[in-house]
Design a protein around this motif. Sequence first.
Motif, mmCIF file in Angstrom:
data_model
loop_
_atom_site.group_PDB
_atom_site.id
_atom_site.type_symbol
_atom_site.label_atom_id
_atom_site.label_comp_id
_atom_site.label_asym_id
_atom_site.label_seq_id
_atom_site.Cartn_x
_atom_site.Cartn_y
_atom_site.Cartn_z
ATOM 1 N N LYS B 47 52.764 40.331 33.284
ATOM 2 C CA LYS B 47 52.322 40.227 31.893
ATOM 3 C C LYS B 47 51.107 41.123 31.657
ATOM 4 O O LYS B 47 51.008 41.793 30.625
ATOM 5 C CB LYS B 47 51.993 38.769 31.539
ATOM 6 C CG LYS B 47 51.610 38.638 30.092
ATOM 7 C CD LYS B 47 51.856 37.286 29.503
ATOM 8 C CE LYS B 47 51.607 37.351 27.994
ATOM 9 N NZ LYS B 47 51.226 36.074 27.450
ATOM 10 N N LEU B 48 50.221 41.133 32.651
ATOM 11 C CA LEU B 48 49.040 42.004 32.542
ATOM 12 C C LEU B 48 49.472 43.463 32.442
ATOM 13 O O LEU B 48 48.969 44.214 31.595
ATOM 14 C CB LEU B 48 48.137 41.802 33.774
ATOM 15 C CG LEU B 48 46.944 42.728 33.877
ATOM 16 C CD1 LEU B 48 45.904 42.408 32.814
ATOM 17 C CD2 LEU B 48 46.281 42.633 35.251
ATOM 18 N N GLN B 49 50.420 43.843 33.290
ATOM 19 C CA GLN B 49 50.897 45.229 33.307
ATOM 20 C C GLN B 49 51.526 45.591 31.959
ATOM 21 O O GLN B 49 51.275 46.678 31.425
ATOM 22 C CB GLN B 49 51.925 45.373 34.444
ATOM 23 C CG GLN B 49 52.372 46.785 34.720
ATOM 24 C CD GLN B 49 51.256 47.652 35.300
ATOM 25 O OE1 GLN B 49 50.169 47.179 35.604
ATOM 26 N NE2 GLN B 49 51.508 48.938 35.393
ATOM 27 N N LEU B 52 48.784 45.977 29.404
ATOM 28 C CA LEU B 52 48.060 47.237 29.633
ATOM 29 C C LEU B 52 48.840 48.407 29.060
ATOM 30 O O LEU B 52 48.279 49.288 28.412
ATOM 31 C CB LEU B 52 47.872 47.454 31.134
ATOM 32 C CG LEU B 52 46.669 46.784 31.796
ATOM 33 C CD1 LEU B 52 46.767 46.909 33.309
ATOM 34 C CD2 LEU B 52 45.364 47.407 31.320
#
Lengths: 184, 182
Positions: B47-49, B52
């Motif tokens: 999810k972070l990727q 980003l």
Amino acid sequence: MEFSDWDLVQKCQAGETSAFQELVSRYQQKVFMVVLGLLRDREDSMDVAQEAFFRAYRKIKGFKGGSSFYTWLYRIAVNTAIDSQRRQKRNPLEFRENMDEVLEEQNEVEKDPFSNAYDKELRAGLIAAINDLTAEHKAVIILRTVEGLPYKDIGEILGCSEGTVMSRLHYARKKLQGKLKAFL
Amino acid sequence: MIKRCEDIRDRIGALMDGELSRSGAEEVRVHLESCLACREERRQLEKLQASLKEVLVAGPSNVSFERFWSGVEQRINRKRVWHEDFFGWVRDLLTPPQLAWLVPAVIILVLTGVFSLESFFPGSRLAVQRNNFAAVDSIDAFGRNVAVLRENETKTTIIWLYQNQEGEDESTGEKTDASPSF
């Protein structure tokens, strides 16, 4: 006929400025995106990207083709951006205005208000978290996420080993994850 | 968290980036299938990727590059003042590969400078005071030794061969009364 980067580099080395113009048009957007990721300010990033190409032009006679042209160019761009960041201590108010501008542009597509507010908060948190990273951590995140470069190329650009790239990426992600825990 | 999970979590990012060897990737995948906590870690990283990418790659949409080249060209054609060139040269010199040569070169230059002071300023306090030289070493297992003494002012060198007295044991570090025999 499409010339390869190396053909154009050799033409530049022979003094053909038009060949360098072709290289600029090939990479201007990519270099700008990398610099923008590092600086988060559009005007500064445009200026720094141009300065990076200028530095590349001055050094191109010394480029022997040991690495690919784009890793060499990105190395110059990342160093120029880091230099610029060190020189300029941003005015916080000016920074916030720029950040809001970016956020507004990214929210052009209409969404339901709740999702919009949540996304806006996540993005704001993400941008703030990225800005808190060290220059080295920020650079690996940008080169991996924006350009999708393999660790080997990132290592060449930043002058470190693949192992160091892997470790920097791991710690950078950990830091971002820690700061954005509420959103993930 | 057990050590195994820690080790796997360190490598989830590299797995997502496709940078693990085939066996390494397989090892992480097998662990993820059986570990709920590590799967949650992967979900968060994914999810972070994605976030980003959304923030960094999407970027501002209406950037115009029409005048980009003219900005570069202006820089190329502009005559730079000497200090810009000088600082550019210094900046290039301070990159890590250059520093790798620069550091030993500076050390050698400084040492050469210090040692050559004596030639230019004999007797100067700046010059390095060379000490007299003395050394004692064992020649063989039968207690035979050599001692060398070099006296700098008169340029005299004394080489002294002698044998330890019987019953003398060097390893004990005891002081012995070794009378030299030539």
